[in-house]
Design an enzyme around this catalytic site. Structure first.
Site, PDB file in Angstrom:
ATOM      1  CB  SER A 272      -8.128   3.496   2.667  1.00  0.00           C
ATOM      2  OG  SER A 272      -7.219   3.286   3.800  1.00  0.00           O
TER       3      SER A 272
ATOM      4  CB  SER B 192      -8.437   0.507   5.382  1.00  0.00           C
ATOM      5  OG  SER B 192      -9.311   1.748   5.375  1.00  0.00           O
TER       6      SER B 192
ATOM      7  CE  LYS C 135      -3.828   1.780   2.631  1.00  0.00           C
ATOM      8  NZ  LYS C 135      -4.726   1.727   3.577  1.00  0.00           N
TER       9      LYS C 135
END
Ligand code: GLN
Length: 483
Positions: A151, A175, A76
């Site tokens: 996210s 997330s 990420k």
């Protein structure tokens, strides 16, 4: 080769069926071909990947072994990666190349993992749809008109579409678990303090926690093994030994006490999801688990408390982006105030600005007691509810999300309706507990997740239950058409 799980890749590499270099080239070609439909990567690190793959092959040739040695992954884009853009999904950091590796990145690299790239995400990890990224929305491989969740939506979409076997994510209010649920993956948010936050760009420091996204619990165990552990650089990292997660997968579920909180099945939950969750409960009962009906009475206060605490911490954390030290700087500032104001106004997107305003308001003199302090008290009550429940049960089970993935843009005019999608996930962050989401079926062709929560440091128990469930169900094996 792209269908292989991390566990299968480890076996294939050990048996010399293919090399890490071959696998890496195959996946990079697949990403080049398919990712334009998904937008799951912000940056590809092809050169680094090939270098790491060759090094891993050389280490194996020298007799080294290891489940992650030569395994391709993605990070990420809020994990700092030395010399590589680390954007956090924001224009503010579009020009930022990290001067060091996050602990998670360094640990996984040392274990021999190969970084193919940095995955797309909601700006500063604020969101549950991956629509707030400066680099554009990520598409759900199960239906390209729908969101993948957020996210960590880029990590989820890439793994679900078989561009990668596994990826890192972070979970501040859901997330990792929420995008896992919406894309048919297994995702684990560890206990707060289990995985180092050093070099992980902060959203809400008392809630943020990194963890794995993969297709199976077995793979989450492998990736978590490489991520977890004490880090003296992170003052909230906990100095507890890391168990062998893969060794915990095969325990029997006979007599396992599963708590099902009534608050998880209230109004707002899609009845078709409720049905699938009940089916997964029956599946676990067949494996010997015993169901107990429990209550988490303060759950209804979790969203308001979270949406005070998380923005409050964000407003403080994001004050460092001032146009002076790093990140976006406006053109021709008149004076220092103008530099701050315009750099921040230009660098941050609307959702981030909204959170900073809410957080600064909640922390300001005169409002602190009414909002922030109250929210912290609710946080303690929520934690106490869990502690009471865990006196009676070994894990808690419920849906991960109240709805399947919504259409891109559907909630744009109403941010609160997106916040409500976090109702089942944020309590684990407020309490610091570990949680896992795993595939439980489909509604209208879109995946649904079932969530498991466990007492502190019982990640092994979550992985054990999920693995046994996956040995007896095939939801996690389904792949999206076209990928
Ligand atoms: N959806 C939540 C938020 O927007 C959680 C995000 C996260 O876990 N990073 O804050």
């Amino acid at each position: 080769m792209h269908q292989l799980t991390l566990a299968e890749i480890a076996r294939g590499l050990a048996d010399k069926k293919f090399s890490s270099e071959e696998l890496t080239k195959t996946l990079l070609a697949r990403i080049a071909q398919l990712d334009p439909q998904l937008n799951s990567f912000i940056t590809l690190t092809e050169d680094l990947a090939l270098e790491q793959a060759k090094a891993a092959d050389a280490r194996r040739a020298n007799g080294e072994t290891g489940a992650l040695l030569g395994a391709p992954i993605g990070h990420k884009d809020l994990f700092c990666t030395l010399g590589v853009r680390t954007s956090c999904g924001s224009k503010m950091l579009d020009n930022f190349k990290a001067p060091y590796d996050a602990t998670v990145v360094a640990k996984l690299a040392a274990a021999g993992a190969v970084t193919l790239g940095k995955t797309n995400m909601d700006e500063f990890a604020m969101g549950s749809a991956n629509e707030s990224s400066y680099y554009g929305a990520v598409k759900n491989p199960w239906n390209l008109e729908h969101v993948p969740g957020g996210s960590s939506g880029g990590s989820a979409a890439a793994v679900a579409a078989r561009l990668l076997p596994a990826a890192t994510g972070t979970d501040t209010g859901g997330s990792i678990r929420q995008p896992a649920a919406l894309t048919n993956l297994t995702g684990l948010k560890p206990t707060y303090g289990r995985v180092s936050r050093w070099g992980m760009i902060a959203y809400a420091s008392s809630l943020d926690q990194g963890g794995p996204l993969a297709r199976t619990a077995e793979d989450c165990a492998i990736l978590l093994q490489g991520m977890a552990g004490f880090d003296p650089q992170d003052s909230t990292s906990i100095d507890e030994p890391v168990p062998d997660y893969s060794a915990s997968l095969n325990g029997s579920l006979q007599g396992l006490r599963i708590g099902v909180p009534k608050e998880y099945f209230s109004e707002g939950l899609d009845p078709r999801i409720a049905q699938l969750i009940h089916t997964s409960i029956q599946e676990l009962e067949k494996l010997g688990a015993v169901i107990k009906h429990i209550s988490l009475p303060n759950m209804q206060h979790a969203i308001p408390a979270y949406y005070v605490i998380a923005p409050a911490e964000a407003s403080s954390n994001l004050s460092r982006f001032d146009g002076v030290r790093f990140g976006h700087r406006c053109e021709d500032p008149k004076d220092l105030t103008d530099l701050y104001k315009r750099s921040r106004a230009e660098g941050f997107g609307p959702e981030v600005q909204r959170r900073i305003l809410v957080g600064a308001y909640a922390l300001s003199a005169g409002y602190y007691d009414a909002y922030y302090l109250q929210a912290q008290k609710i946080r303690r009550l929520i934690k106490n509810d869990f502690m009471t429940a865990f006196n009676e049960v070994d894990i808690i089970l419920g849906p991960t999300t109240p709805n399947p993935a919504w259409k891109i843009g559907a909630k744009n005019s109403d941010p609160v309706s997106a916040y409500l999608e976090d109702v089942y996930t944020i309590t684990a962050n407020l309490a610091g507990l570990p949680g896992l989401s795993m595939p439980a079926g489909f509604v209208d062709g879109l995946p649904v997740g079932v969530q498991l929560l466990a007492p502190y440091f019982q990640e092994g128990r979550l992985l054990n239950v999920a693995h046994q469930y996956q040995l007896n169900t095939d939801w996690h094996l389904r792949s999206p058409a076209g990928f």
